[in-house]
Scaffold this active site. Structure first.
Site, PDB file in Angstrom:
ATOM      1  N   SER A 154      39.884 -15.781  -1.866  1.00 34.45           N
ATOM      2  CA  SER A 154      41.080 -16.040  -1.080  1.00 34.45           C
ATOM      3  C   SER A 154      41.656 -14.714  -0.591  1.00 34.45           C
ATOM      4  CB  SER A 154      42.093 -16.863  -1.898  1.00 34.45           C
ATOM      5  OG  SER A 154      43.117 -17.386  -1.081  1.00 34.45           O
TER       6      SER A 154
ATOM      7  N   GLU B 184      35.238 -19.112   4.197  1.00 28.89           N
ATOM      8  CA  GLU B 184      35.916 -20.231   3.533  1.00 28.89           C
ATOM      9  C   GLU B 184      37.385 -20.156   3.908  1.00 28.89           C
ATOM     10  OE1 GLU B 184      38.244 -20.395   0.728  1.00 28.89           O
ATOM     11  OE2 GLU B 184      38.624 -18.255   0.919  1.00 28.89           O
TER      12      GLU B 184
ATOM     13  N   HIS C 110      38.200 -22.580  -2.194  1.00 24.57           N
ATOM     14  CA  HIS C 110      39.261 -23.398  -2.791  1.00 24.57           C
ATOM     15  C   HIS C 110      38.736 -24.797  -3.087  1.00 24.57           C
ATOM     16  CE1 HIS C 110      41.302 -20.183  -0.567  1.00 24.57           C
ATOM     17  NE2 HIS C 110      42.317 -20.337  -1.382  1.00 24.57           N
TER      18      HIS C 110
END
Length: 314
Positions: free
Chosen positions: A117, A218, A282
């Site tokens: 992230s 992502e 995630h």
């Protein structure tokens, strides 16, 4: 299996030894850590934790001040007793540190560094300025302590402990089928992570060095049109022309068919393989991937193969 090309590999890092001490730092956002639970979880797997001060601090949307978070990052790498570093959570905050990091210190004390992230900014910066393999993998709070499916933990430890060598196929759970968006085979350096963070660092000294890269992407909380906008930014910046292939991780909340159509439209002009649906990001499970490592992507056969050792024995 020997490497099939001459692209310079990133340096492997020392493997996490049995009973090796693992540091916990919070270079991005804050979270409430259940300390006893975390310690017992790691002890059950043979490891002790060293929790750095910023983990227990909160400064609005940051886990402590920039100084605290930067000091923890440097201290965790410099500590000779620490054998691996895992981040507490993502959120936001790591880009604020980039122009103050002592990359020479990190390079001299290279060790497994894990997160995803917002932590993508650190993966990109370490790749460019320190040149050792890092790991796009679980965060302590959301993933390891979040009771995610077993492949999350298996993937994490198998890579850090050196159980997967050059030539190993990175396993992917059969319960989550992969999709060949564009067939083909490509060899290159696996790099990337959170698409929003990749785009946010464009135009800075810490932007992705995309030459010869298999791009991992992502994201979460980004509708399809924003994913389109982010990919278009990379295309207009000339980044996509340098890639050898694309591995699409989890992009949460977006219709899969529409997403794959967008990736096909985006990458078809470049004639590179694209494999979609890898459980990284995630999602549950969240598989660990070695950033900066040489890999072979076979989108048609839906395989990802290590072409170098990512950790070495101590």
């Amino acid at each position: 299996m020997e490497p099939t090309h001459t692209l310079n590999p990133h340096h492997p890092v020392p493997a996490l030894p049995p009973e090796g001490l693992i540091a916990v730092i919070a270079p991005a956002g804050p979270a409430n850590l259940e300390t006893d639970k975390a310690i017992q979880w790691m002890r059950a797997r043979g490891h002790e934790l060293r929790i750095f001060p910023g983990v227990y601090e909160k400064d609005g949307y940051l886990a402590g001040s920039d100084e605290v978070r930067l000091n923890d990052l440097h201290a965790a790498f410099a500590d000779p007793e620490v054998k691996a570093i895992i981040c507490l959570r993502g959120g936001y905050g790591t880009p604020r540190l980039l122009d103050r990091i002592d990359f020479d210190l990190l390079r001299r004390n290279a060790k497994p560094f894990v997160g995803y992230s917002d932590i993508t900014a650190l993966h990109l910066a370490i790749s460019r300025y320190a040149g050792f393999v890092t790991f796009h993998g679980p965060l302590l709070n959301a993933d390891l302590l979040g009771d995610k499916e077993p492949p999350t933990v298996t993937s994490f430890f198998s890579l850090l402990r050196g159980q997967l060598k050059a030539g190993s196929v990175l396993s992917h759970p059969a319960a989550y089928p992969l999709t060949t968006v564009a067939p083909g085979i490509a060899c290159g350096r696996l790099l990337g992570g959170n698409l929003s963070m990749i785009a946010a660092t464009m135009g800075t000294p810490y932007e992705i060095d995309a030459e010869g890269v298999i791009l991992l992407v992502e994201d979460i909380n980004e509708p399809l049109y924003r994913i389109d906008r982010l990919l278009t930014q990379l295309r207009l910046a000339g980044t996509l022309t340098k890639l050898r292939g694309v591995l699409v991780g989890d992009i949460a909340g977006v219709d899969v068919e529409a997403l794959n159509k967008l990736f096909k439209q985006t990458f078809e002009p470049f004639g590179i393989p694209v494999l979609s649906g890898w459980r990284s990001g995630h999602c549950d499970p969240n598989l660990t991937l070695p950033m900066g490592a040489l890999v072979r992507l076979d989108a048609g056969e839906k395989r990802l193969v290590l072409e170098q050792d990512v950790v070495v024995g101590r």
